[in-house]
Design an enzyme around this catalytic site. Structure first.
Site, PDB file in Angstrom:
ATOM      1  N   CYS A 394     -30.932 -42.442  -4.856  1.00 32.58           N
ATOM      2  CA  CYS A 394     -29.713 -43.056  -5.398  1.00 32.58           C
ATOM      3  C   CYS A 394     -29.477 -44.440  -4.780  1.00 32.58           C
ATOM      4  O   CYS A 394     -30.164 -45.394  -5.130  1.00 32.58           O
ATOM      5  CB  CYS A 394     -28.531 -42.118  -5.188  1.00 32.58           C
ATOM      6  SG  CYS A 394     -27.078 -42.566  -6.173  1.00 32.58           S
ATOM      7  N   HIS A 526     -30.680 -37.532  -7.737  1.00 34.39           N
ATOM      8  CA  HIS A 526     -30.534 -36.765  -6.492  1.00 34.39           C
ATOM      9  C   HIS A 526     -31.441 -35.535  -6.580  1.00 34.39           C
ATOM     10  O   HIS A 526     -30.973 -34.424  -6.866  1.00 34.39           O
ATOM     11  CB  HIS A 526     -29.078 -36.341  -6.294  1.00 34.39           C
ATOM     12  CG  HIS A 526     -28.182 -37.431  -5.827  1.00 34.39           C
ATOM     13  ND1 HIS A 526     -27.970 -37.723  -4.501  1.00 34.39           N
ATOM     14  CD2 HIS A 526     -27.450 -38.331  -6.527  1.00 34.39           C
ATOM     15  CE1 HIS A 526     -27.135 -38.742  -4.388  1.00 34.39           C
ATOM     16  NE2 HIS A 526     -26.809 -39.134  -5.603  1.00 34.39           N
ATOM     17  N   GLU A 528     -32.651 -33.739  -4.386  1.00 30.28           N
ATOM     18  CA  GLU A 528     -32.384 -32.698  -3.388  1.00 30.28           C
ATOM     19  C   GLU A 528     -31.605 -31.526  -3.973  1.00 30.28           C
ATOM     20  O   GLU A 528     -31.705 -30.397  -3.476  1.00 30.28           O
ATOM     21  CB  GLU A 528     -31.627 -33.278  -2.189  1.00 30.28           C
ATOM     22  CG  GLU A 528     -30.191 -33.718  -2.459  1.00 30.28           C
ATOM     23  CD  GLU A 528     -30.047 -35.156  -2.914  1.00 30.28           C
ATOM     24  OE1 GLU A 528     -28.956 -35.729  -2.756  1.00 30.28           O
ATOM     25  OE2 GLU A 528     -31.033 -35.708  -3.445  1.00 30.28           O
TER      26      GLU A 528
END
Length: 555
Positions: A394, A526, A528
């Site tokens: 990001c 993102h 993750e």
């Protein structure tokens, strides 16, 4: 073993906490969910948060930790990340209910006249709204399958004023759904007093008494302590709190959060809940989770990955990033250690060299505002020049683009987030975000949120990592790469824009070719959020694999 599945309504498990906060209610709930899933049951989860914010999207990371974004674009509590990782399934906006959201919905209904002029009160209107949110979790999904079990965690601690409407609502759910379909689990602290050398049960007794006073009788009590709670003490708690002895379980601190399902299973909590709710079941299938624990406890090496951020005083601000790094380690059968690096330390070349001298790879995570930006850029420059594997997320991608632009001769390159009047805005405000940035529209819930598709360049490193050219990732941002500078940046620095939105207008991935740098990748998304401990994300797996090679090259 064949599943003994009989027709039955959805069962609801409510997890409350007592004595103190931060006991691990979320991990306890997620671990129970994992055990029930491993027994062949369809499980979904929900967090009921008693704060007045509509969602955590505008909350300070130092106060609340990370914001976890779901596929459908909800900004939710970090516990939903634990739920998704332990269940290995995607949750939705319905999985996070706050007091703010409840009150907003009720007030909107009142304004529309839906209450027909009645006085709107906490009981029944607020509690009815909470009950609707809980019971909606038991509805069939788009495939027509209803969950076997809904686990709802109530945030806060029994006795908090803010939690009272939620506790009253779940008491009423027991009445409406039927007692045979409801189980209450209370997670409580059993403190150890060093001077006397004793574990004390009185706080738990008082906490359960408080819970019983509002009409909720726990079916099971999970005792949190820094050591094993002896059987005699569990029997005492069962007697004083009027709970079956089988329902009182000890959950001491574990070496890893991934050990908690094994701990609860060894205490037969899943067995007890299955009997209590008359659930269909099979034996726990430990194949996948057992392989994970083997990687956790018997790694064949280790690497150190530095997270360069500005919220590192509260590691929970980057919880999913840290867990994704560790999952990358599990995938490579090594221990991936996280080193927290304050971005301010990397503003100078000397500072970056000192801060990153003992890491094998770097992650530049997301964030907001201009504090620490030059430090992130300094870390990026160090990683680029020293061939240190790097993954940008990001804001990390945006900083990489700024660093590449400056390398290409655009010395004033910046972002309109940091300087609204930047002369060379290589990162600019997305058109649909300008009203929010200028203050003309709300900040909360207005970013580009949730899952969006991207198309990756054939032959790119990211396409190699994903094993595909069409991918989808979750997003949370207001700013984007300014397309007016893309060609100039590539020509001057060699940075490749290797993935975009399907229409080619929004940059989603950048990288340096492998002949320039072994692993230098960033995404506007993102990734993750989609990592699982049992199934690492390709970009984090690629980072750990590259870090291992970098480590081998140094030794």
């Amino acid at each position: 073993m064949a599943t003994n599945r009989a027709k039955s309504s959805t069962k609801y498990i409510f997890v409350t906490g007592g004595v103190a906060s931060s006991l691990g209610k979320g991990l306890t709930a997620a671990s129970l969910g994992q055990l029930l899933s491993s027994r062949g049951l369809r499980v979904t989860m929900q967090k009921l948060d008693p704060y007045l914010n509509v969602d955590p999207g505008t909350m300070n990371p130092f106060e609340h930790g990370e914001v976890f974004v779901t596929e459908d674009g909800a900004e939710t509590d970090l516990d939903l990340g634990h739920y998704e990782r332990f269940l290995d399934r995607n949750l939705s906006a319905a999985g996070n209910v706050t007091t703010g959201k409840v009150y907003s919905n009720v007030i909107a209904k009142e304004r529309r006249g839906e209450f027909l002029g009645k006085t709107v009160q906490v009981i029944p209107h607020i509690t009815d709204e909470i009950k609707s949110a809980v019971l909606a979790m038991g509805q069939p999904d788009k495939n027509g399958q209803a969950p076997d079990v809904v686990i709802s965690e109530i945030g806060g601690t029994v006795g908090d004023i803010e939690s009272q409407p939620f506790l009253e609502a779940i008491r009423q759910v027991r009445h409406e759904a039927g007692r045979e379909n409801i189980a209450f689990i209370h997670v409580s602290l059993v403190p150890y007093l060093a001077p006397s050398g004793e574990l004390k049960t009185k706080p738990t007794q008082h906490s359960v008494a408080e819970l019983r006073s509002i009409g909720i009788v726990p079916d099971a009590i999970v005792l949190r302590a820094d050591r094993e709670v002896p059987q005699a003490m569990k029997s005492k708690i069962a007697l004083m709190c009027d709970v079956d002895e089988d329902g009182v379980v000890s959950c001491p601190d574990a070496p890893s959060i991934y050990d908690i399902p094994k701990v609860l299973h060894s205490q037969h909590l899943d067995n007890y809940i299955i009997r209590r709710l008359n659930l269909p079941f099979r034996d726990v299938d430990w194949t996948t989770w057992g392989n994970l624990l083997e990687s956790v406890h018997n790694p064949q090496g280790e690497v150190t990955i530095g997270i360069v951020g500005k919220y590192i005083d509260l590691p929970d601000a980057y919880l999913s990033v840290a867990e994704a790094i560790r999952a990358g380690g599990f995938g490579a059968n090594v221990r991936a250690n996280v080193k927290w690096v304050a971005s301010d330390e990397c503003e100078t070349e000397k500072g970056a060299a000192e801060a990153l001298k003992d890491v094998d790879g770097v992650v530049i995570p997301g964030g907001f505002g201009n504090r620490g930006i030059e430090g992130k850029i300094g870390a990026i420059t160090y990683a680029r020049k020293n061939k240190l594997p790097l993954l940008g997320i990001c804001l990390g991608l945006q900083c990489i683009v700024i660093e590449a632009a400056r390398t290409a001769g655009l010395t004033d390159a910046s972002s309109t987030e940091f300087d609204a009047n930047a002369s060379t805005p290589v990162i600019s405000t997305m058109e649909e975000q300008k009203a929010a940035v200028s203050g003309e529209a709300d900040l909360g819930g207005t970013m580009r949120l949730g899952a969006y598709p991207a198309r990756l360049a054939e032959g790119s490193l990211v396409a190699e990592m994903y094993g595909a050219t069409d991918v989808s990732e979750r997003h949370r941002h207001r700013y984007e790469v300014n397309n007016a500078y893309r060609e100039q940046i590539t020509e001057g620095s060699g940075l490749q824009f290797s993935g975009t939105s399907p229409d080619g207008t929004l940059v989603e991935f950048v990288e340096y070719p492998k002949d320039v740098h072994p692993y230098f990748v960033a995404t506007q998304a993102h990734p993750e959020y989609k990592s699982r401990p049992t199934r690492s994300h390709p970009l984090f797996q690629g980072l750990v694999d590259a870090a291992l090679k970098h480590q081998a090259g140094r030794s």
